[in-house]
Motif scaffolding. Sequence first.
Motif, short mmCIF file in Angstrom:
data_model
loop_
_atom_site.label_atom_id
_atom_site.label_comp_id
_atom_site.label_asym_id
_atom_site.label_seq_id
_atom_site.Cartn_x
_atom_site.Cartn_y
_atom_site.Cartn_z
N ASP A 18 0.84 -1.23 0.03
CA ASP A 18 -0.02 0.16 -0.02
C ASP A 18 1.00 1.19 0.10
O ASP A 18 0.46 2.28 -0.61
N LEU A 19 2.01 1.25 0.85
CA LEU A 19 2.80 2.49 0.79
C LEU A 19 3.39 2.79 -0.24
O LEU A 19 3.56 3.78 -0.84
N GLU A 20 3.88 1.57 -1.11
CA GLU A 20 4.75 1.74 -2.49
C GLU A 20 3.50 2.44 -3.32
O GLU A 20 3.92 3.30 -4.17
N GLU A 25 1.47 6.56 -6.82
CA GLU A 25 0.18 7.16 -7.43
C GLU A 25 -0.21 8.22 -6.61
O GLU A 25 -0.60 9.11 -7.39
N GLU A 26 -0.11 8.72 -5.31
CA GLU A 26 -0.52 9.73 -4.58
C GLU A 26 0.53 10.87 -4.62
O GLU A 26 0.19 11.92 -4.74
N LEU A 29 6.00 9.97 -6.55
CA LEU A 29 7.30 9.56 -6.85
C LEU A 29 7.56 8.90 -7.87
O LEU A 29 6.80 7.88 -8.33
N SER A 30 8.76 8.87 -8.48
CA SER A 30 9.05 7.69 -9.55
C SER A 30 9.03 6.39 -9.04
O SER A 30 9.34 6.41 -7.80
N GLU A 31 8.97 5.56 -9.47
CA GLU A 31 8.82 4.16 -9.31
C GLU A 31 10.07 3.70 -8.77
O GLU A 31 10.37 3.06 -7.68
#
Length: 100
Positions: A18-20, A25-26, A29-31
Motif C-alpha cells: 500500500d505504501l509503495e 500514485e498519490e 514519486l518515481s517508481e
Amino acid sequence: MKKRKVIISETIWNKMNDLEHYLTEELRLSEKLALRKIHSMRNFIYSLMYPVDYPICRFNQWCLLGYRCAVFDKTWIFAYEEFENGVIIRDMAHTSVLIK
C-alpha cells in the motif's frame, strides 16, 4: 553474532505494498524512488535478525501485546514480537498516526 529468524506478517507485506502504491500514485514519486524506499525498509526489517534490545513499545495498542518497537528513518515504527529463535514483525505505522 547469532542470527535470529525473522518472520514478516501478512499485515506488513500488505502495508508495504500500500505504501509503495501511495508513493507512486498519490505522491507521484518515481517508481525507482518508491522501490528504493521500500527496499530500505525491507533491509531494515531483516536487520532485526541480529539481536538488538529495542524497548517495549510505548504506544498502548502494542504495549499491551508486549511488542517491541524498532524505528526506521525516524518516521516509521515496526512492532515486533520476540519468540525463542527469532522475531515476528507484526505491524508498522508512521509516527504521525500513533497515540501514546
